[in-house]
Design a protein around this motif. Structure first.
Motif, PDB file in Angstrom:
ATOM      1  N   ASP A 118       0.860  -1.181   0.000  1.00  0.00           N
ATOM      2  CA  ASP A 118       0.000   0.000   0.000  1.00  0.00           C
ATOM      3  C   ASP A 118       0.902   1.239   0.000  1.00  0.00           C
ATOM      4  OD1 ASP A 118      -1.865   1.936   0.333  1.00  0.00           O
ATOM      5  OD2 ASP A 118      -2.871   1.012   2.057  1.00  0.00           O
ATOM      6  N   LEU A 119       0.810   2.046  -1.041  1.00  0.00           N
ATOM      7  CA  LEU A 119       1.712   3.191  -1.179  1.00  0.00           C
ATOM      8  C   LEU A 119       1.153   4.470  -0.571  1.00  0.00           C
ATOM      9  CD1 LEU A 119       2.772   2.588  -4.884  1.00  0.00           C
ATOM     10  CD2 LEU A 119       4.034   1.993  -2.810  1.00  0.00           C
ATOM     11  N   ARG A 120      -0.128   4.438  -0.236  1.00  0.00           N
ATOM     12  CA  ARG A 120      -0.806   5.684   0.124  1.00  0.00           C
ATOM     13  C   ARG A 120      -0.188   6.344   1.352  1.00  0.00           C
ATOM     14  NH1 ARG A 120      -6.698   3.408   0.238  1.00  0.00           N
ATOM     15  NH2 ARG A 120      -5.436   1.706   1.006  1.00  0.00           N
ATOM     16  N   GLU A 121       0.000   7.648   1.224  1.00  0.00           N
ATOM     17  CA  GLU A 121       0.481   8.513   2.316  1.00  0.00           C
ATOM     18  C   GLU A 121       1.920   8.241   2.736  1.00  0.00           C
ATOM     19  OE1 GLU A 121      -1.138  11.091   3.047  1.00  0.00           O
ATOM     20  OE2 GLU A 121      -2.945  10.487   1.965  1.00  0.00           O
ATOM     21  N   ARG A 122       2.637   7.404   2.021  1.00  0.00           N
ATOM     22  CA  ARG A 122       4.026   7.158   2.428  1.00  0.00           C
ATOM     23  C   ARG A 122       4.873   8.412   2.212  1.00  0.00           C
ATOM     24  NH1 ARG A 122       6.143   1.408   2.575  1.00  0.00           N
ATOM     25  NH2 ARG A 122       4.324   0.102   2.263  1.00  0.00           N
ATOM     26  N   ARG A 123       5.653   8.794   3.214  1.00  0.00           N
ATOM     27  CA  ARG A 123       6.640   9.874   3.034  1.00  0.00           C
ATOM     28  C   ARG A 123       7.762   9.286   2.190  1.00  0.00           C
ATOM     29  NH1 ARG A 123      11.244  12.714   5.991  1.00  0.00           N
ATOM     30  NH2 ARG A 123      11.067  14.781   5.070  1.00  0.00           N
TER      31      ARG A 123
END
Ligand code: ATR
Length: 280
Positions: A118-123
Protein backbone atom coordinates in the motif's frame (compact mmCIF):
# COMPACT_ATOMS: atom_id res chain seq x y z
CA UNK A 1 20.08 -10.27 -43.09
CA UNK A 2 16.54 -9.09 -42.22
CA UNK A 3 15.98 -6.10 -39.92
CA UNK A 4 14.20 -6.57 -36.60
CA UNK A 5 10.58 -5.37 -36.19
CA UNK A 6 11.20 -4.42 -32.57
CA UNK A 7 14.26 -3.39 -30.59
CA UNK A 8 15.50 -1.89 -27.35
CA UNK A 9 17.84 1.09 -27.68
CA UNK A 10 20.23 2.20 -24.96
CA UNK A 11 23.87 2.67 -24.02
CA UNK A 12 25.14 0.32 -22.69
CA UNK A 13 22.67 -2.29 -23.96
CA UNK A 14 24.48 -5.62 -24.41
CA UNK A 15 23.19 -7.07 -21.11
CA UNK A 16 19.56 -6.04 -21.65
CA UNK A 17 17.01 -8.74 -20.78
CA UNK A 18 14.33 -7.15 -22.98
CA UNK A 19 14.97 -9.28 -26.12
CA UNK A 20 14.60 -12.43 -24.02
CA UNK A 21 11.50 -11.17 -22.20
CA UNK A 22 9.73 -10.16 -25.43
CA UNK A 23 10.69 -13.45 -27.12
CA UNK A 24 9.18 -15.35 -24.18
CA UNK A 25 6.01 -13.23 -24.29
CA UNK A 26 5.81 -13.93 -28.04
CA UNK A 27 6.00 -17.70 -27.49
CA UNK A 28 3.44 -17.52 -24.70
CA UNK A 29 0.91 -15.62 -26.82
CA UNK A 30 1.70 -17.24 -30.17
CA UNK A 31 2.88 -13.95 -31.70
CA UNK A 32 5.92 -14.14 -33.99
CA UNK A 33 8.31 -11.25 -33.48
CA UNK A 34 11.91 -10.34 -34.05
CA UNK A 35 13.24 -8.16 -31.18
CA UNK A 36 16.89 -7.00 -31.04
CA UNK A 37 19.11 -4.91 -28.76
CA UNK A 38 20.66 -1.90 -30.50
CA UNK A 39 23.47 0.09 -28.92
CA UNK A 40 23.04 3.84 -29.40
CA UNK A 41 25.12 6.49 -27.63
CA UNK A 42 23.09 9.68 -27.13
CA UNK A 43 24.75 11.57 -30.00
CA UNK A 44 23.95 8.77 -32.47
CA UNK A 45 20.47 7.89 -31.20
CA UNK A 46 18.31 9.93 -33.59
CA UNK A 47 20.15 8.66 -36.67
CA UNK A 48 20.18 5.04 -35.42
CA UNK A 49 16.46 5.17 -34.71
CA UNK A 50 15.76 6.69 -38.13
CA UNK A 51 17.67 3.84 -39.84
CA UNK A 52 15.68 1.31 -37.80
CA UNK A 53 12.41 2.95 -38.92
CA UNK A 54 13.54 3.10 -42.57
CA UNK A 55 14.32 -0.63 -42.44
CA UNK A 56 10.77 -1.40 -41.26
CA UNK A 57 11.08 -1.09 -37.46
CA UNK A 58 7.62 -1.03 -35.88
CA UNK A 59 8.28 -0.53 -32.19
CA UNK A 60 11.10 0.22 -29.78
CA UNK A 61 11.83 0.25 -26.10
CA UNK A 62 14.15 2.97 -24.88
CA UNK A 63 16.39 2.70 -21.86
CA UNK A 64 19.05 4.82 -20.22
CA UNK A 65 20.26 7.38 -21.04
CA UNK A 66 17.87 8.01 -23.95
CA UNK A 67 14.36 8.30 -22.46
CA UNK A 68 14.20 12.09 -22.50
CA UNK A 69 15.78 12.22 -25.98
CA UNK A 70 13.16 9.72 -27.21
CA UNK A 71 10.42 12.03 -25.96
CA UNK A 72 11.77 14.74 -28.28
CA UNK A 73 11.64 12.42 -31.30
CA UNK A 74 7.91 11.65 -31.04
CA UNK A 75 5.19 13.25 -33.15
CA UNK A 76 2.68 12.35 -30.42
CA UNK A 77 2.95 11.16 -26.83
CA UNK A 78 0.51 9.64 -24.35
CA UNK A 79 -0.76 11.77 -21.50
CA UNK A 80 1.50 10.02 -18.97
CA UNK A 81 4.60 10.28 -21.21
CA UNK A 82 3.86 13.98 -21.75
CA UNK A 83 3.67 14.59 -18.03
CA UNK A 84 6.86 12.62 -17.38
CA UNK A 85 8.69 14.20 -20.33
CA UNK A 86 10.20 10.76 -20.93
CA UNK A 87 9.36 7.89 -23.27
CA UNK A 88 10.33 4.21 -23.02
CA UNK A 89 8.02 2.80 -25.71
CA UNK A 90 7.87 3.94 -29.33
CA UNK A 91 5.29 2.75 -31.84
CA UNK A 92 5.45 3.53 -35.55
CA UNK A 93 2.14 5.15 -36.55
CA UNK A 94 1.62 6.61 -40.04
CA UNK A 95 5.33 7.20 -40.62
CA UNK A 96 6.16 8.82 -37.29
CA UNK A 97 6.71 7.78 -33.67
CA UNK A 98 4.03 7.64 -31.00
CA UNK A 99 5.56 7.67 -27.52
CA UNK A 100 4.32 5.96 -24.36
CA UNK A 101 5.85 5.51 -20.97
CA UNK A 102 5.22 2.09 -19.45
CA UNK A 103 7.83 2.48 -16.68
CA UNK A 104 5.36 4.23 -14.38
CA UNK A 105 2.55 1.68 -14.71
CA UNK A 106 5.16 -1.11 -14.57
CA UNK A 107 6.53 0.16 -11.26
CA UNK A 108 3.09 0.45 -9.70
CA UNK A 109 2.00 -3.01 -10.92
CA UNK A 110 5.10 -4.55 -9.37
CA UNK A 111 4.65 -2.76 -6.03
CA UNK A 112 0.90 -2.99 -5.59
CA UNK A 113 0.15 -6.11 -7.64
CA UNK A 114 3.08 -8.51 -7.22
CA UNK A 115 4.11 -7.33 -3.74
CA UNK A 116 0.66 -6.19 -2.44
CA UNK A 117 2.12 -3.00 -0.97
CA UNK A 118 0.00 0.00 0.00
CA UNK A 119 1.71 3.19 -1.18
CA UNK A 120 -0.81 5.68 0.12
CA UNK A 121 0.48 8.51 2.32
CA UNK A 122 4.03 7.16 2.43
CA UNK A 123 6.64 9.87 3.03
CA UNK A 124 8.86 9.24 0.00
CA UNK A 125 12.38 9.99 -1.15
CA UNK A 126 13.35 9.83 -4.83
CA UNK A 127 17.07 9.65 -5.60
CA UNK A 128 17.71 10.81 -9.17
CA UNK A 129 15.98 13.07 -11.67
CA UNK A 130 16.64 11.40 -15.04
CA UNK A 131 14.20 9.72 -17.38
CA UNK A 132 13.46 6.79 -15.08
CA UNK A 133 13.01 9.08 -12.06
CA UNK A 134 10.54 11.28 -13.93
CA UNK A 135 8.21 8.36 -14.67
CA UNK A 136 8.55 7.00 -11.12
CA UNK A 137 7.72 10.40 -9.58
CA UNK A 138 4.49 10.81 -11.53
CA UNK A 139 3.40 7.20 -11.07
CA UNK A 140 4.00 7.26 -7.30
CA UNK A 141 2.17 10.58 -6.89
CA UNK A 142 -0.73 9.22 -8.96
CA UNK A 143 -0.75 6.17 -6.66
CA UNK A 144 -1.30 8.39 -3.63
CA UNK A 145 2.03 8.69 -1.82
CA UNK A 146 2.33 11.54 0.69
CA UNK A 147 5.22 14.00 0.54
CA UNK A 148 7.82 13.40 -2.20
CA UNK A 149 11.34 14.71 -1.64
CA UNK A 150 13.50 14.65 -4.78
CA UNK A 151 17.28 14.65 -4.37
CA UNK A 152 19.63 14.60 -7.33
CA UNK A 153 23.40 15.00 -7.68
CA UNK A 154 22.70 17.84 -10.13
CA UNK A 155 20.30 19.96 -8.06
CA UNK A 156 19.03 21.95 -11.05
CA UNK A 157 17.72 18.77 -12.64
CA UNK A 158 15.83 17.91 -9.44
CA UNK A 159 14.32 21.41 -9.37
CA UNK A 160 13.29 21.10 -13.03
CA UNK A 161 11.53 17.81 -12.31
CA UNK A 162 9.77 19.19 -9.23
CA UNK A 163 8.67 22.33 -11.12
CA UNK A 164 7.29 20.25 -13.97
CA UNK A 165 5.14 18.17 -11.57
CA UNK A 166 3.31 21.29 -10.32
CA UNK A 167 2.29 19.86 -6.94
CA UNK A 168 4.19 22.16 -4.54
CA UNK A 169 2.25 21.03 -1.49
CA UNK A 170 3.55 17.47 -1.89
CA UNK A 171 6.79 17.74 -3.93
CA UNK A 172 10.03 19.29 -2.66
CA UNK A 173 13.70 19.16 -3.57
CA UNK A 174 16.70 19.01 -1.26
CA UNK A 175 20.48 18.95 -1.81
CA UNK A 176 22.37 15.66 -1.87
CA UNK A 177 24.73 17.02 0.82
CA UNK A 178 21.75 17.48 3.15
CA UNK A 179 20.58 13.84 3.01
CA UNK A 180 21.52 13.32 6.67
CA UNK A 181 19.13 16.09 7.75
CA UNK A 182 15.96 14.98 5.95
CA UNK A 183 14.51 12.66 8.61
CA UNK A 184 13.23 9.20 7.74
CA UNK A 185 11.13 7.94 4.83
CA UNK A 186 8.57 5.14 4.38
CA UNK A 187 9.50 4.73 0.72
CA UNK A 188 12.92 5.28 -0.84
CA UNK A 189 13.34 4.85 -4.60
CA UNK A 190 16.79 4.75 -6.14
CA UNK A 191 16.36 6.02 -9.70
CA UNK A 192 20.02 6.91 -10.22
CA UNK A 193 22.16 4.99 -12.69
CA UNK A 194 25.03 4.86 -10.18
CA UNK A 195 24.74 1.08 -9.75
CA UNK A 196 24.77 0.48 -13.49
CA UNK A 197 28.08 2.37 -13.57
CA UNK A 198 29.23 0.28 -10.56
CA UNK A 199 29.43 3.40 -8.41
CA UNK A 200 28.39 3.30 -4.75
CA UNK A 201 25.99 5.83 -3.24
CA UNK A 202 26.86 7.03 0.25
CA UNK A 203 23.49 7.12 2.02
CA UNK A 204 22.80 7.60 5.75
CA UNK A 205 20.95 4.73 7.50
CA UNK A 206 18.76 7.36 9.22
CA UNK A 207 16.82 7.81 5.96
CA UNK A 208 15.11 4.45 6.46
CA UNK A 209 12.00 4.48 8.66
CA UNK A 210 10.96 1.29 10.44
CA UNK A 211 9.14 -0.98 7.91
CA UNK A 212 10.23 1.28 5.03
CA UNK A 213 10.12 0.02 1.47
CA UNK A 214 13.35 0.58 -0.47
CA UNK A 215 13.26 0.03 -4.23
CA UNK A 216 16.02 0.26 -6.83
CA UNK A 217 14.77 0.76 -10.38
CA UNK A 218 17.78 -1.17 -11.69
CA UNK A 219 18.14 -4.91 -11.18
CA UNK A 220 20.69 -7.64 -10.68
CA UNK A 221 24.23 -6.67 -9.71
CA UNK A 222 23.53 -2.98 -10.42
CA UNK A 223 21.11 -2.96 -7.46
CA UNK A 224 23.21 -5.00 -5.01
CA UNK A 225 24.73 -1.96 -3.29
CA UNK A 226 21.40 -0.21 -2.65
CA UNK A 227 19.58 -3.39 -1.58
CA UNK A 228 22.41 -4.30 0.81
CA UNK A 229 22.37 -0.77 2.27
CA UNK A 230 18.59 -0.91 2.76
CA UNK A 231 18.75 -4.27 4.54
CA UNK A 232 21.58 -3.08 6.76
CA UNK A 233 19.55 0.02 7.62
CA UNK A 234 16.61 -2.16 8.73
CA UNK A 235 14.17 -1.62 5.84
CA UNK A 236 10.98 -3.69 5.99
CA UNK A 237 11.39 -4.58 2.34
CA UNK A 238 14.25 -4.03 -0.10
CA UNK A 239 13.63 -4.78 -3.76
CA UNK A 240 15.33 -4.33 -7.09
CA UNK A 241 13.54 -3.36 -10.29
CA UNK A 242 13.31 -6.80 -11.90
CA UNK A 243 9.55 -6.90 -11.39
CA UNK A 244 9.18 -3.41 -12.87
CA UNK A 245 11.29 -4.47 -15.85
CA UNK A 246 9.00 -7.41 -16.62
CA UNK A 247 5.81 -5.37 -16.03
CA UNK A 248 6.91 -2.44 -18.23
CA UNK A 249 7.79 -4.95 -20.94
CA UNK A 250 4.32 -6.50 -20.69
CA UNK A 251 2.70 -3.06 -21.00
CA UNK A 252 4.79 -2.32 -24.11
CA UNK A 253 3.93 -5.74 -25.53
CA UNK A 254 0.22 -5.01 -25.00
CA UNK A 255 0.53 -1.65 -26.81
CA UNK A 256 2.20 -3.30 -29.83
CA UNK A 257 0.35 -6.61 -30.01
CA UNK A 258 -2.98 -5.95 -28.30
CA UNK A 259 -2.48 -8.76 -25.78
CA UNK A 260 -1.12 -8.63 -22.22
CA UNK A 261 1.10 -11.62 -21.44
CA UNK A 262 1.25 -13.45 -18.10
CA UNK A 263 4.24 -11.89 -16.35
CA UNK A 264 4.65 -14.19 -13.33
CA UNK A 265 6.38 -17.14 -15.05
CA UNK A 266 8.81 -14.78 -16.80
CA UNK A 267 9.51 -12.87 -13.58
CA UNK A 268 9.99 -16.04 -11.53
CA UNK A 269 12.37 -17.59 -14.06
CA UNK A 270 14.50 -14.44 -14.17
CA UNK A 271 14.47 -14.05 -10.39
CA UNK A 272 15.85 -17.58 -10.03
CA UNK A 273 18.86 -16.42 -12.06
CA UNK A 274 19.13 -12.93 -10.53
CA UNK A 275 19.00 -13.01 -6.74
CA UNK A 276 18.35 -9.75 -4.89
CA UNK A 277 21.82 -9.95 -3.39
CA UNK A 278 24.94 -11.85 -4.38
CA UNK A 279 24.57 -13.84 -1.14
CA UNK A 280 20.86 -14.75 -1.52
P1 ATR B 1 17.71 7.05 -16.60
O1 ATR B 1 16.99 6.90 -17.89
O2 ATR B 1 18.10 5.73 -15.97
O3 ATR B 1 17.00 7.92 -15.63
P2 ATR B 1 19.55 9.23 -16.96
O4 ATR B 1 18.48 10.10 -17.55
O5 ATR B 1 20.92 9.24 -17.55
O6 ATR B 1 19.13 7.72 -16.96
O7 ATR B 1 19.64 9.62 -15.40
C1 ATR B 1 20.62 9.08 -14.55
C2 ATR B 1 20.38 9.56 -13.13
O8 ATR B 1 21.34 8.94 -12.25
C3 ATR B 1 20.56 11.05 -12.94
O9 ATR B 1 19.67 11.49 -11.95
C4 ATR B 1 22.03 11.15 -12.46
O10 ATR B 1 22.32 12.30 -11.74
P3 ATR B 1 22.78 13.67 -12.51
O11 ATR B 1 21.50 14.27 -13.07
O12 ATR B 1 23.40 14.49 -11.47
O13 ATR B 1 23.74 13.22 -13.61
C5 ATR B 1 22.05 9.96 -11.54
N1 ATR B 1 23.41 9.46 -11.25
C6 ATR B 1 24.23 8.78 -12.09
N2 ATR B 1 25.37 8.44 -11.45
C7 ATR B 1 25.26 8.92 -10.18
C8 ATR B 1 26.12 8.89 -9.03
N3 ATR B 1 27.31 8.29 -9.04
N4 ATR B 1 25.69 9.47 -7.89
C9 ATR B 1 24.47 10.07 -7.85
N5 ATR B 1 23.62 10.13 -8.91
C10 ATR B 1 24.02 9.57 -10.05
Amino acid sequence: MTSPDYAVFGHPISHSLSPRIHATFGKQTGITLDYAAIDAPADAFAATLARFADAGGRGANITLPLKQDAFGLCAQTSDFASRAGAVNTLTRVDGSWHGDNTDGPGLIRDLTGRHSLDLRERRSLLLGAGGAARAAAHALLDAGIGELVIVNRNAERADALADSIRDPSRVHTRYWNDLADLGSFDLIVNATSAGVARETLQLPFALVAPRALCYDLSYGAAAFGFVAWARAAGAGKALDGLGMLVEQAAESFAIWHGMRPDTDPVHDALRAELPLLATD
